[in-house]
Design a protein around this motif. Structure first.
Motif, short mmCIF file in Angstrom:
data_model
loop_
_atom_site.label_atom_id
_atom_site.label_comp_id
_atom_site.label_asym_id
_atom_site.label_seq_id
_atom_site.Cartn_x
_atom_site.Cartn_y
_atom_site.Cartn_z
N VAL A 209 0.86 -1.17 0.00
CA VAL A 209 0.00 0.00 0.00
C VAL A 209 0.90 1.22 0.00
CG1 VAL A 209 -0.22 -0.05 2.53
CG2 VAL A 209 -1.89 1.22 1.15
N ASN A 210 0.69 2.07 -0.99
CA ASN A 210 1.55 3.26 -1.16
C ASN A 210 3.02 2.89 -1.12
OD1 ASN A 210 -0.76 4.86 -1.28
ND2 ASN A 210 -0.76 5.26 0.92
N GLN A 211 3.35 1.80 -1.85
CA GLN A 211 4.73 1.31 -2.01
C GLN A 211 5.31 0.67 -0.75
OE1 GLN A 211 6.05 1.25 -5.11
NE2 GLN A 211 4.07 2.10 -5.72
N GLN A 212 4.52 0.51 0.29
CA GLN A 212 5.00 -0.13 1.52
C GLN A 212 4.47 -1.56 1.58
OE1 GLN A 212 3.74 1.74 5.15
NE2 GLN A 212 4.52 0.10 6.46
N VAL A 213 5.37 -2.53 1.75
CA VAL A 213 4.98 -3.94 1.81
C VAL A 213 4.27 -4.22 3.13
CG1 VAL A 213 5.77 -6.34 1.82
CG2 VAL A 213 6.88 -4.67 0.31
N ALA A 224 -4.74 -17.32 -5.66
CA ALA A 224 -4.74 -17.87 -4.30
C ALA A 224 -3.66 -17.22 -3.45
CB ALA A 224 -4.52 -19.38 -4.36
N ALA A 225 -2.51 -16.92 -4.05
CA ALA A 225 -1.43 -16.28 -3.31
C ALA A 225 -1.80 -14.85 -2.93
CB ALA A 225 -0.15 -16.29 -4.15
N GLU A 226 -2.49 -14.15 -3.83
CA GLU A 226 -2.95 -12.79 -3.52
C GLU A 226 -3.94 -12.81 -2.36
OE1 GLU A 226 -4.53 -11.22 -7.12
OE2 GLU A 226 -2.56 -10.82 -8.02
N LYS A 227 -4.85 -13.77 -2.36
CA LYS A 227 -5.81 -13.88 -1.27
C LYS A 227 -5.10 -14.17 0.05
CE LYS A 227 -9.92 -16.33 0.32
NZ LYS A 227 -10.99 -17.31 0.00
N ASP A 228 -4.09 -15.03 0.01
CA ASP A 228 -3.33 -15.36 1.21
C ASP A 228 -2.58 -14.13 1.73
OD1 ASP A 228 -2.38 -17.31 3.16
OD2 ASP A 228 -0.44 -17.15 2.17
N ALA A 229 -2.01 -13.37 0.82
CA ALA A 229 -1.30 -12.15 1.22
C ALA A 229 -2.27 -11.14 1.83
CB ALA A 229 -0.60 -11.54 0.01
N ALA A 230 -3.43 -11.00 1.21
CA ALA A 230 -4.45 -10.08 1.74
C ALA A 230 -4.91 -10.53 3.13
CB ALA A 230 -5.63 -10.00 0.79
N ARG A 231 -5.12 -11.84 3.30
CA ARG A 231 -5.53 -12.36 4.61
C ARG A 231 -4.47 -12.07 5.67
NH1 ARG A 231 -4.25 -16.77 7.41
NH2 ARG A 231 -3.10 -17.65 5.66
N ASN A 232 -3.21 -12.32 5.34
CA ASN A 232 -2.12 -12.07 6.30
C ASN A 232 -2.04 -10.60 6.66
OD1 ASN A 232 -1.40 -14.78 6.32
ND2 ASN A 232 0.10 -14.55 4.68
N ALA A 233 -2.16 -9.74 5.65
CA ALA A 233 -2.08 -8.30 5.89
C ALA A 233 -3.26 -7.83 6.75
CB ALA A 233 -2.06 -7.54 4.57
N TYR A 234 -4.46 -8.28 6.39
CA TYR A 234 -5.66 -7.86 7.13
C TYR A 234 -5.60 -8.30 8.59
CZ TYR A 234 -10.55 -7.45 8.50
OH TYR A 234 -11.72 -7.14 9.17
N GLN A 235 -5.21 -9.54 8.82
CA GLN A 235 -5.15 -10.05 10.18
C GLN A 235 -4.07 -9.36 11.00
OE1 GLN A 235 -4.84 -14.33 9.71
NE2 GLN A 235 -7.05 -14.56 9.44
N GLN A 236 -2.93 -9.08 10.37
CA GLN A 236 -1.87 -8.36 11.08
C GLN A 236 -2.29 -6.95 11.46
OE1 GLN A 236 1.71 -8.56 8.68
NE2 GLN A 236 1.58 -10.78 8.51
N LEU A 237 -2.95 -6.26 10.51
CA LEU A 237 -3.38 -4.88 10.77
C LEU A 237 -4.45 -4.81 11.84
CD1 LEU A 237 -3.51 -3.60 7.08
CD2 LEU A 237 -1.94 -2.78 8.86
N THR A 238 -5.44 -5.70 11.76
CA THR A 238 -6.53 -5.65 12.73
C THR A 238 -6.06 -6.11 14.12
OG1 THR A 238 -7.25 -7.85 11.95
CG2 THR A 238 -8.35 -5.92 11.03
N THR A 239 -5.17 -7.08 14.15
CA THR A 239 -4.63 -7.53 15.45
C THR A 239 -3.82 -6.41 16.10
OG1 THR A 239 -4.54 -9.83 14.72
CG2 THR A 239 -3.17 -9.23 16.62
N SER A 240 -3.02 -5.72 15.29
CA SER A 240 -2.22 -4.62 15.80
C SER A 240 -3.12 -3.49 16.32
CB SER A 240 -1.29 -4.09 14.71
OG SER A 240 -0.57 -2.98 15.14
N ALA A 241 -4.22 -3.22 15.60
CA ALA A 241 -5.13 -2.15 16.01
C ALA A 241 -5.82 -2.50 17.33
CB ALA A 241 -6.17 -1.93 14.91
#
Length: 244
Positions: A209-213, A224-241
């Motif tokens: 997002v905005n050039q940041q991994v 399938a890999a894109e979905k897995d990446a999105a899942r990992n990113a979403y879970q990391q962001l929401t857990t951190s929040a």
């Protein structure tokens, strides 16, 4: 002969339900109705009863209510948003087709000849309806307590297996989360493509997002890999929040 054969098949299903799930229908007509398509009745005027549609209506409501009650009791620390998110994933009708097949309901649906020839027995949309009709029939015949016991065996146990993850659109959820304060540039980029021993391939993708991994993911296809990446990113962001 057709009616006798149909009765025999109902007996086979009832035996299967009894041996695997300890389910017993007192009113066999309800079970037959849950598995009867309208075209079958049109082609067999000698057969009494209704098609599955009214039971489907009831089963949909029973599934919604039963799942909500189970989640409310099991996760007392979850807020409304998190409970709703999992409930929606669990009552996605796409999962109902898989459950119909697991219960072998597809083998016992009473179809019209034209529908049979068109492959309706394996049509997900029909199997989704049949699952809801089956739950409606079980509710009328045995009551809510039996329905809950059965769902704990075949549905609720799948929460810990990650079964419902496949029905969550994590790419959309990630996009909604990232753009809640305004537009951002989200990009998926393939990092590698490696062969596996069974002639399959494994893809690795990163989401930025905005050039940041944000995260990486893997799968047997780029999608399938894109979905897995999105899942990992979403879970990391929401857990951190949640921890803040």
């Amino acid at each position: 002969m057709k009616i006798k054969r149909g009765q025999k098949r109902m007996e086979e299903l009832e035996q299967e339900l009894a041996s695997q799930y300890d389910l017993h229908f007192d009113n066999e007509q309800l079970l037959q109705e849950a598995l009867t398509q309208a075209n079958y009745l049109n082609e067999h005027p000698e057969v009494e009863g209704n098609d599955y549609q009214r039971l489907e209506f009831l089963g949909d409501a029973v599934m919604q209510q039963s799942t909500a009650v189970y989640l409310f009791k099991r996760f007392p620390d979850w807020d409304e948003g998190r409970l709703t998110e999992l409930r929606i994933a669990m009552v996605q009708t796409r999962s109902f087709a898989a459950l119909s097949r697991e219960l072998h309901l597809d083998r016992y649906i009473r179809l019209g000849r034209g529908e049979e020839l068109s492959g309706a027995r394996q049509r997900d949309s029909l199997l989704e309806d049949i699952w809801e009709a089956f739950i409606g029939a079980l509710y009328l015949d045995q009551g809510q307590a039996v329905v809950m016991r059965f769902l704990e065996q075949i549905l609720f146990a799948k929460i810990d297996e990650g079964f419902f993850e496949q029905f969550v659109d994590y790419k959309s959820k990630l996009q909604e989360y990232l753009q809640k304060d305004g537009p951002v540039a989200i990009k998926y980029q393939k990092l590698s493509e490696k062969p596996l021993a069974n002639n399959d391939q494994i893809f690795e993708v990163e989401v930025m997002v905005n050039q940041q991994v944000l995260a990486t993911g893997q799968g047997k296809s780029t999608k399938a890999a894109e979905k897995d990446a999105a899942r990992n990113a979403y879970q990391q962001l929401t857990t951190s929040a949640e921890k803040k």
